[in-house]
Each structure stands twice: as structure tokens, then as C-alpha cells.
Enzyme design. Structure first.
Site, PDB file in Angstrom:
ATOM      1  N   TYR A 160      61.621 -18.408 106.259  1.00 14.59           N
ATOM      2  CA  TYR A 160      60.236 -18.000 106.505  1.00 14.59           C
ATOM      3  C   TYR A 160      60.143 -16.512 106.202  1.00 14.59           C
ATOM      4  CZ  TYR A 160      55.783 -18.567 109.058  1.00 14.59           C
ATOM      5  OH  TYR A 160      54.460 -18.636 109.414  1.00 14.59           O
TER       6      TYR A 160
ATOM      7  N   ARG B 153      46.585 -16.192  98.113  1.00 17.66           N
ATOM      8  CA  ARG B 153      46.868 -15.078  99.025  1.00 17.66           C
ATOM      9  C   ARG B 153      48.157 -15.409  99.781  1.00 17.66           C
ATOM     10  NH1 ARG B 153      46.501 -14.306 104.792  1.00 17.66           N
ATOM     11  NH2 ARG B 153      48.378 -15.295 104.138  1.00 17.66           N
TER      12      ARG B 153
ATOM     13  N   LYS C  44      56.994 -23.997 105.461  1.00 16.94           N
ATOM     14  CA  LYS C  44      56.269 -24.328 106.704  1.00 16.94           C
ATOM     15  C   LYS C  44      56.600 -25.736 107.170  1.00 16.94           C
ATOM     16  CE  LYS C  44      53.319 -20.841 107.587  1.00 16.94           C
ATOM     17  NZ  LYS C  44      52.152 -20.346 108.266  1.00 16.94           N
TER      18      LYS C  44
ATOM     19  N   GLU D 158      46.667 -23.361 103.815  1.00 15.05           N
ATOM     20  CA  GLU D 158      47.640 -22.276 103.934  1.00 15.05           C
ATOM     21  C   GLU D 158      47.495 -21.275 102.791  1.00 15.05           C
ATOM     22  OE1 GLU D 158      49.915 -22.277 106.481  1.00 15.05           O
ATOM     23  OE2 GLU D 158      50.518 -20.307 105.739  1.00 15.05           O
ATOM     24  N   ASP D 159      47.347 -20.025 103.148  1.00  8.99           N
ATOM     25  CA  ASP D 159      47.348 -18.936 102.169  1.00  8.99           C
ATOM     26  C   ASP D 159      46.316 -19.100 101.051  1.00  8.99           C
ATOM     27  OD1 ASP D 159      49.166 -17.768 103.760  1.00  8.99           O
ATOM     28  OD2 ASP D 159      50.823 -17.762 102.347  1.00  8.99           O
TER      29      ASP D 159
ATOM     30  N   ASP E 194      45.885 -22.335 109.046  1.00  4.22           N
ATOM     31  CA  ASP E 194      46.882 -21.637 109.861  1.00  4.22           C
ATOM     32  C   ASP E 194      46.683 -20.129 109.841  1.00  4.22           C
ATOM     33  OD1 ASP E 194      49.203 -21.733 111.542  1.00  4.22           O
ATOM     34  OD2 ASP E 194      50.270 -20.764 109.900  1.00  4.22           O
ATOM     35  N   ASP E 195      46.220 -19.588 108.721  1.00  2.00           N
ATOM     36  CA  ASP E 195      46.051 -18.135 108.634  1.00  2.00           C
ATOM     37  C   ASP E 195      44.938 -17.660 109.554  1.00  2.00           C
ATOM     38  OD1 ASP E 195      47.948 -17.894 106.393  1.00  2.00           O
ATOM     39  OD2 ASP E 195      46.456 -19.153 105.425  1.00  2.00           O
TER      40      ASP E 195
ATOM     41  N   ASN F  45      52.454  -8.923 106.871  1.00  2.00           N
ATOM     42  CA  ASN F  45      53.675  -9.437 106.249  1.00  2.00           C
ATOM     43  C   ASN F  45      53.661  -9.147 104.756  1.00  2.00           C
ATOM     44  OD1 ASN F  45      54.756 -10.724 108.566  1.00  2.00           O
ATOM     45  ND2 ASN F  45      53.282 -12.385 108.315  1.00  2.00           N
TER      46      ASN F  45
HETATM   47  P1  NAD Z   1      42.745 -11.095 104.351  1.00  2.70           P
HETATM   48  O1  NAD Z   1      42.875 -10.761 102.914  1.00  2.70           O
HETATM   49  O2  NAD Z   1      41.886 -12.219 104.758  1.00  2.70           O
HETATM   50  O3  NAD Z   1      42.246  -9.799 105.143  1.00  2.70           O
HETATM   51  C1  NAD Z   1      42.717  -8.492 104.925  1.00  2.70           C
HETATM   52  C2  NAD Z   1      41.756  -7.516 105.594  1.00  2.70           C
HETATM   53  O4  NAD Z   1      42.313  -6.211 105.508  1.00  2.70           O
HETATM   54  C3  NAD Z   1      40.386  -7.468 104.963  1.00  2.70           C
HETATM   55  O5  NAD Z   1      39.402  -7.432 105.957  1.00  2.70           O
HETATM   56  C4  NAD Z   1      40.375  -6.123 104.229  1.00  2.70           C
HETATM   57  O6  NAD Z   1      39.095  -5.550 104.180  1.00  2.70           O
HETATM   58  C5  NAD Z   1      41.277  -5.324 105.140  1.00  2.70           C
HETATM   59  N1  NAD Z   1      41.810  -4.147 104.446  1.00  2.70           N
HETATM   60  C6  NAD Z   1      42.301  -4.068 103.201  1.00  2.70           C
HETATM   61  N2  NAD Z   1      42.631  -2.785 102.935  1.00  2.70           N
HETATM   62  C7  NAD Z   1      42.328  -2.075 104.026  1.00  2.70           C
HETATM   63  C8  NAD Z   1      42.425  -0.705 104.354  1.00  2.70           C
HETATM   64  N3  NAD Z   1      42.923   0.175 103.507  1.00  2.70           N
HETATM   65  N4  NAD Z   1      42.012  -0.303 105.573  1.00  2.70           N
HETATM   66  C9  NAD Z   1      41.527  -1.205 106.458  1.00  2.70           C
HETATM   67  N5  NAD Z   1      41.409  -2.510 106.196  1.00  2.70           N
HETATM   68  C10 NAD Z   1      41.801  -2.929 104.995  1.00  2.70           C
HETATM   69  O7  NAD Z   1      44.224 -11.319 104.870  1.00  2.70           O
HETATM   70  P2  NAD Z   1      44.681 -11.995 106.252  1.00  2.70           P
HETATM   71  O8  NAD Z   1      44.913 -13.440 106.070  1.00  2.70           O
HETATM   72  O9  NAD Z   1      43.786 -11.588 107.341  1.00  2.70           O
HETATM   73  O10 NAD Z   1      46.121 -11.329 106.430  1.00  2.70           O
HETATM   74  C11 NAD Z   1      46.252  -9.943 106.614  1.00  2.70           C
HETATM   75  C12 NAD Z   1      47.703  -9.616 106.910  1.00  2.70           C
HETATM   76  O11 NAD Z   1      48.105 -10.243 108.120  1.00  2.70           O
HETATM   77  C13 NAD Z   1      48.676 -10.094 105.829  1.00  2.70           C
HETATM   78  O12 NAD Z   1      49.637  -9.101 105.572  1.00  2.70           O
HETATM   79  C14 NAD Z   1      49.338 -11.278 106.458  1.00  2.70           C
HETATM   80  O13 NAD Z   1      50.660 -11.458 106.005  1.00  2.70           O
HETATM   81  C15 NAD Z   1      49.324 -10.918 107.909  1.00  2.70           C
HETATM   82  N6  NAD Z   1      49.391 -12.116 108.781  1.00  2.70           N
HETATM   83  C16 NAD Z   1      50.297 -12.105 109.785  1.00  2.70           C
HETATM   84  C17 NAD Z   1      50.427 -13.204 110.589  1.00  2.70           C
HETATM   85  C18 NAD Z   1      51.411 -13.187 111.714  1.00  2.70           C
HETATM   86  O14 NAD Z   1      52.028 -12.201 111.930  1.00  2.70           O
HETATM   87  N7  NAD Z   1      51.578 -14.223 112.461  1.00  2.70           N
HETATM   88  C19 NAD Z   1      49.662 -14.324 110.357  1.00  2.70           C
HETATM   89  C20 NAD Z   1      48.711 -14.303 109.319  1.00  2.70           C
HETATM   90  C21 NAD Z   1      48.578 -13.178 108.546  1.00  2.70           C
END
Ligand code: NAD
Length: 597
Positions: free
Chosen positions: A149, A202, A220, A291-292, A314-315, A454
């Protein structure tokens, strides 16, 4: 239909006869895990003899048996099995136990010099011997989770075309329009209960990886089996390959996907719709995990299908539940109440808005109005603080827009809003600067710092930075794992807000109850259950999630809680078993060899 207790022997014999005749599992018993039933059936009677005959007749023999990863036991085939199944001479003479095989795998695995080599080694094992693969994973979950993972799976997706060995799962492309059901029918198992599907746009925080994103559904689903005991034959990874806009992939001769830009608009929607309908036709009742998918599709697909079929994202929802679980545990350390907190998110995408939505639900359950609840959640996205005066906000962001002057900068937003918790879900590394962390420690005795982006390279801050700049007072969780940090003479163990605490248990709860929908309430009870599983000792070390080696117990508890919601809300297809825990435990796949004779 499911009253197997009365006629278990007879049905089981017919069931296995079907297996022999057709090569597929009977749809009639699609709900029931074959292995659990075999385990529970009696021994030493006429039924058993007939079953053994059936089973033997169904088995391939000789080299074909060794090449079938679902059946292969390698050096663990007994001498008697080797004689009966045409294996004598095809294996080295010494018979090894499963434990000895695990030892050999670990020895070789640890000799590999990089994590990506370890990933390739493990995938090769999955291709050879599934029982051994799942045993190794289950017994060494803490060591191997970062390999199968995040973060290694991210690297694996980046290199997918280059490390590709054998196909796994189903690829559906734009050129398959009109025949998606036929493609699903090519999958060798009929009793599929869980599908994880991506369109690769994504992948983690890595962006558009096209068909190379297949590593994520594969990873997953391995975790569904390891953590919650969903039988591997009941899960199916799927990639919708609708092209990629990643130029370097399009120019890579070893890229495995369609060499064309992404299809969007009507054609995209039609293919997704055909896929959804084909799943209902080929694998009725199967749960679909999105997913993604990129932000632009993730929310609208979830909105479109969540009330029509058994599905979740899941996201959005899994991340929300694991983050809320971490927050609930963190509040046990701070002594604060949920309603008194102010959460400031960096990032207002799937993860951030999903978490806000679930927090609102939790707060409403505690008696707040929706409007009051939303006032606890604030967001900064790439354009600054989300406020009412902004005209660029999507419908989902508007729900969390407050009456407040605009603020462009995250640091200024922290200083103005003085939050109790900052939650990084922006995919932007190093945005939780030393100054921000120090300020959080000035205004909070125990600041909550969740840096969830991540893979590791995208994290808003490291564990070490979070502890260093808050004098070790931060309650820290990250998306990808960080090693323990030594501070003031004691070890602090950073928590990993890993969705794996949630989705396998939710999936098992849905499969066990045969729930027709996956609801937000299921994710809220999953979050509450995970938080309850955190002990005082865990909290004293800074861990806001249970230790990973307890993941099976935790997933079982989540599955029970989720199934209870399904029964309560009339979503289950089966009546509630008298002993729900025992029933679900009975369904859980155990990676152990069964005797073939
Ligand atoms: P997403 O693309 O839907 O959202 C990203 C957000 O970040 C958007 O709102 C964007 O406007 C914002 N953003 C981009 N650049 C920015 C900046 N410079 N300043 C402020 N905001 C900014 O992505 P997501 O699905 O929400 O995932 C975001 C992150 O969270 C990824 O890195 C993902 O790996 C991580 N994530 C972690 C977990 C976990 O830890 N369990 C689970 C899901 C996602």
C-alpha cells in the site's frame, strides 16, 4: 433461501457438484464463503466421502495444480497428496509447513535492496501461491503494509508498465463499448462480492497515471482479504482505461494503456453507466468501490449512483471515516468536545470535503443544527480561504463557505481562525511550516496536526517536524507511515490515518448482511468503532489508531457495526443471525492450507 443450517450437507454436495460440472461457483449460494462452509461441515460420513470425490474430480493435477495460484501449496503438499495428485517427482522431496514457507519468503524478501523490488517479489508470490501470500501479509502486516500500500504502491504505479509481469483484474476500454458485460463474463469467478474500480486519473497524490493505476485496485483488494477476510475469489480489480492526459506515459513505449488522450463528456458517462449496469447483470448485488477518480468525476459519480446501487467512494467516504476516527481518538487526549473544535483543512477536495461532511453528520447526531455543525469546518484551497464572497466555488465547496473576509494565505488563515486542528489534504508538501506548527502549539496545549497527503513526498509535514516544532505536544497522524520519533527521552509513535482501518470492515459488513446500499451512517459507525478500538496505552504513545497487527479484530468490529446498520435500516437481504459476530467470523477467509484428500 439461506437456511443452510437445515440442509447444509445436501446443499453443499450439490454446490460442489455444480462446481465440478460448470467450473463456477453456484449463484444460489453466492453469499456464502465456500471455505467457511467446508470448515463447518461435519466429517466421517457419506456426505464427506461424496464431497471428497467431488473435490478431487474438480482439482487439476500435476503441473497444472502447481501453476494454479489459488490451489498451489508448493513444498507444503503432503506425500499422500503428491501421490494422489500426480505431483511426485515434481517437487523437492522435503515437505515444508506453511510456517516454514513463510520463513523462507521473509528471508528472501528482506534480502531485496529496494521497496519496489520487495513489491515485485510479493506480487510474484501472489501469482504463485495465494494462501502463502496472504499468510505472509497477515502475519507481518506492519512491515509489509507500506510495501503493498502507500507509499510503495504509488511508486509501483509510476513504474507499472516497466515492472509488469502478469495481468490481474479486468481492463475495460473505450473500444469495449457495447460489450462490457461480455468482458466481465471473462473473469473466471462468478461469486464476486467486491469490485474496486479506478479510471486512473488521480492516483494517490500522483495525478493521472492512466491504466498504470491498476496497482491501486489490486493492492486495495489484497487488503480486503488480509484485513477483513473477504475471500480473494470474491474480489475483482477493474480499470476503466479511457485514455490518459499524462504526456510522459503517452510517449513511453512500455506504457500498458490506450495511447490516446482521455475521453470526457458524454462518451465517458455512457461507458461508466454501461459498466455499472453490466456489474448488476454479471455480479448482482456486488459492492463497487470507486477509487482514485479525479475530483471532477468522483463527487458526481457518487451522487449519481449512491442511491441506485451498492457503492461508495473510498477517497471521499473512507478517508472521511478514518480521519473522523482519528479526531475522535485525539479528543480523548485533549479532553475536548467535538462541538467545541475548529478544524482548518488545507485542501478542499475529495478527502477534505468528505471529512467535513462526516464531521457535520457526527455533530448533528450530537444535537447541533447542520448550520452550526458546518461552522466548525473551515477550508483553504489553492485560491485561499473558502468564503461566501468567492465566485469560483463548486457546489460542494459552497456548503462550507463562511461569512468572512477573504484570506489568500494558509498561515494567515491559521493565525486568524486559531484552529484546534489543521488537516492537510492538499497533495502539497511542506505546507505545514515550522512557524505554523509553532503557532498551533502556542494556542493549543495539544494541537491536532494531521498531515494526510500521500505518498510520503507529498506530506504537509513529517512526523519529526510536527513533534519538533510543538515540543512533542502534537497529536499527529499522516497518510503515509513515518518511523517513531525520540523526543525528551521517550518514543513518540506517529499514527497512520490509513483507510485500511475502514474499507475492509465496511466491505465485510456489507457482504455479510447483503446490504443493498452503503450509507453515510455506516461510515460514521465505522469511524466511532475504530476510535473505540484505540486503547489508553495506544493514546499514551501518541497513537490515535489501533496498532496494525490488530487489524483483523478491528475490521471484525467495524463489519459488525456496519451490518447492524444494514439490519436496522432494512437494507439487508438476509435476516439478522442470532450471533452476528460468530456469523461474520465464520465468513472470514483464513490463509491456511486445506487438505485435498
Ligand atoms: P483532490 O484533488 O480532490 O483535492 C486536492 C485539494 O487540494 C483541492 O481542493 C485543491 O484545491 C487543493 N490544493 C491544491 N493545491 C493547493 C495549494 N497550493 N494550497 C491549498 N490547497 C491546494 O485530492 P484528494 O482526494 O482530496 O486528496 C488530497 C490528498 O490527500 C492526496 O495527497 C491524497 O493522497 C491524500 N489522501 C490521504 C488519505 C489518507 O491519508 N487516508 C486518503 C485520501 C487522500
Amino acid at each position: 433461501m439461506y437456511k443452510i443450517a437445515h440442509d447444509q450437507e445436501e446443499i453443499l454436495i450439490r454446490f460442489e457438484k455444480d462446481l465440478v460440472d460448470s467450473g463456477i461457483l453456484s449463484k444460489f449460494l453466492s453469499h456464502i464463503n465456500l471455505q467457511s462452509m467446508l470448515k463447518k461441515s461435519g466429517k466421517g460420513d457419506a456426505g464427506t466421502r461424496l464431497r471428497e470425490q467431488n473435490r478431487l474430480a474438480a482439482l487439476p493435477s500435476g503441473i497444472d495444480l502447481l501453476r494454479d495460484p489459488n490451489l498451489n501449496k508448493g513444498s507444503a503438499f503432503t506425500l499422500q497428496e503428491r501421490e494422489t495428485l500426480g505431483l511426485t517427482g515434481l517437487l523437492p522431496p522435503r515437505v515444508h509447513s506453511l510456517d516454514e514457507q513463510v520463513q523462507r519468503i521473509l528471508e528472501n524478501l528482506r534480502k531485496q535492496s529496494t521497496d519496489i523490488e520487495r513489491y515485485v517479489y510479493l506480487i510474484a508470490l501472489q501469482d504463485r501461491n495465494k494462501t502463502l501470500f496472504y499468510r505472509v501479509l497477515l502475519d507481518n502486516i506492519e512491515e509489509l503494509m507500506p510495501i503493498v500500500y502507500t507509499p510503495t504502491v504509488g511508486q509501483a504505479c509510476l513504474e507499472f508498465g516497466h515492472i509488469f509481469r502478469r495481468p490481474r483484474g479486468v481492463y475495460i476500454t473505450a473500444r469495449d463499448k457495447g460489450r462490457v458485460a461480455e468482458l466481465l463474463g471473462n473473469w473466471p469467478f462468478r461469486d464476486v462480492r467486491v469490485i474496486v474500480v479506478t479510471d486512473g486519473e488521480r492516483i494517490l497524490g500522483l495525478g493521472d497515471l492512466g491504466a498504470d493505476g491498476m496497482g491501486i485496485p489490486v493492492g486495495k483488494l489484497s487488503l480486503y482479504s488480509v484485513c477483513a477476510g473477504i475471500h480473494p475469489s470474491q474480489s475483482l480489480p477493474i480499470t476503466l482505461d479511457l485514455g490518459t492526459d499524462n504526456a510522459s506515459l503517452l510517449n513511453d513505449p512500455l506504457y500498458i494503456g490506450l495511447q490516446q488522450p482521455r475521453i470526457r463528456g458524454e462518451l465517458y458517462d455512457e461507458l461508466v453507466e454501461e459498466f455499472i449496469l453490466a456489474v448488476q447483470q454479471v455480479f448482482p448485488g456486488c459492492m463497487i468501490q470507486f477509487e482514485d477518480f479525479a475530483n471532477r468525476n468522483a463527487f458526481r459519480l457518487l451522487q449519481q449512483y449512491r442511491d441506485q446501487i451498492c457503492c461508495f467512494n473510498d477517497d471521499i467516504q473512507g478517508t472521511a471515516a478514518v480521519t473522523v476516527a482519528g479526531i475522535l481518538s485525539a479528543l480523548r487526549c485533549t479532553g475536548g468536545e467535538l462541538k467545541d473544535q475548529r478544524f482548518l483543512f488545507l485542501g478542499a477536495g475529495e478527502a477534505g470535503l468528505g471529512t467535513g461532511g462526516l464531521l457535520v453528520q457526527a455533530l448533528v447526531e450530537q444535537g447541533l443544527s447542520e448550520e452550526e455543525a458546518r461552522r466548525c469546518c473551515w477550508y483553504v484551497d489553492s485560491k485561499g480561504l473558502i468564503v461566501k464572497s468567492r465566485t469560483d466555488l463548486s457546489e460542494h465547496k459552497q456548503q462550507f463557505a463562511h461569512d468572512h473576509p477573504e484570506i489568500a494565505d494558509f498561515k494567515e488563515a491559521v493565525e486568524t481562525l486559531r484552529p484546534n486542528a489543521i488537516i492537510g489534504v492538499s497533495g502539497q508538501p511542506k505546507r505545514f511550516t515550522p512557524e505554523i506548527l509553532e503557532f498551533m502549539a502556542q494556542i493549543n496545549e495539544r494541537p491536532i496536526i494531521f498531515s494526510l497527503s500521500n505518498p510520503t513526498s507529498k506530506s504537509e509535514c513529517t512526523a519529526e517536524e510536527a513533534y519538533t516544532w510543538t515540543e512533542g505536544r502534537a497529536i499527529f497522524a499522516s497518510g503515509s507511515p513515518f518511523p517513531p520519533v525520540r523526543m525528551n527521552g521517550r518514543n513518540l509513535y506517529p499514527a497512520q490515518g490509513n483507510n485500511v482501518y475502514i474499507f475492509p470492515g465496511v466491505g465485510m459488513g456489507v457482504v455479510a448482511s447483503g446490504a443493498s446500499r452503503v450509507t453515510d451512517e455506516m461510515f460514521l459507525v465505522a469511524a466511532q468503532t475504530v476510535a473505540q478500538e484505540v486503547s489508553e496505552t495506544d493514546l499514551s504513545y501518541g497513537r490515535v489508531y489501533p496498532p496494525l497487527p490488530r487489524i483483523r479484530e478491528v475490521s471484525l468490529a467495524v463489519a459488525i457495526a456496519v451490518a447492524e446498520v444494514a439490519y436496522k435500516d432494512g437494507l439487508a437481504v438476509t435476516p439478522r443471525p442470532a450471533d452476528l459476530k460468530e456469523y461474520i467470523q465464520g465468513l472470514m477467509f483464513e490463509p491456511e492450507y486445506s487438505s485435498y484428500i
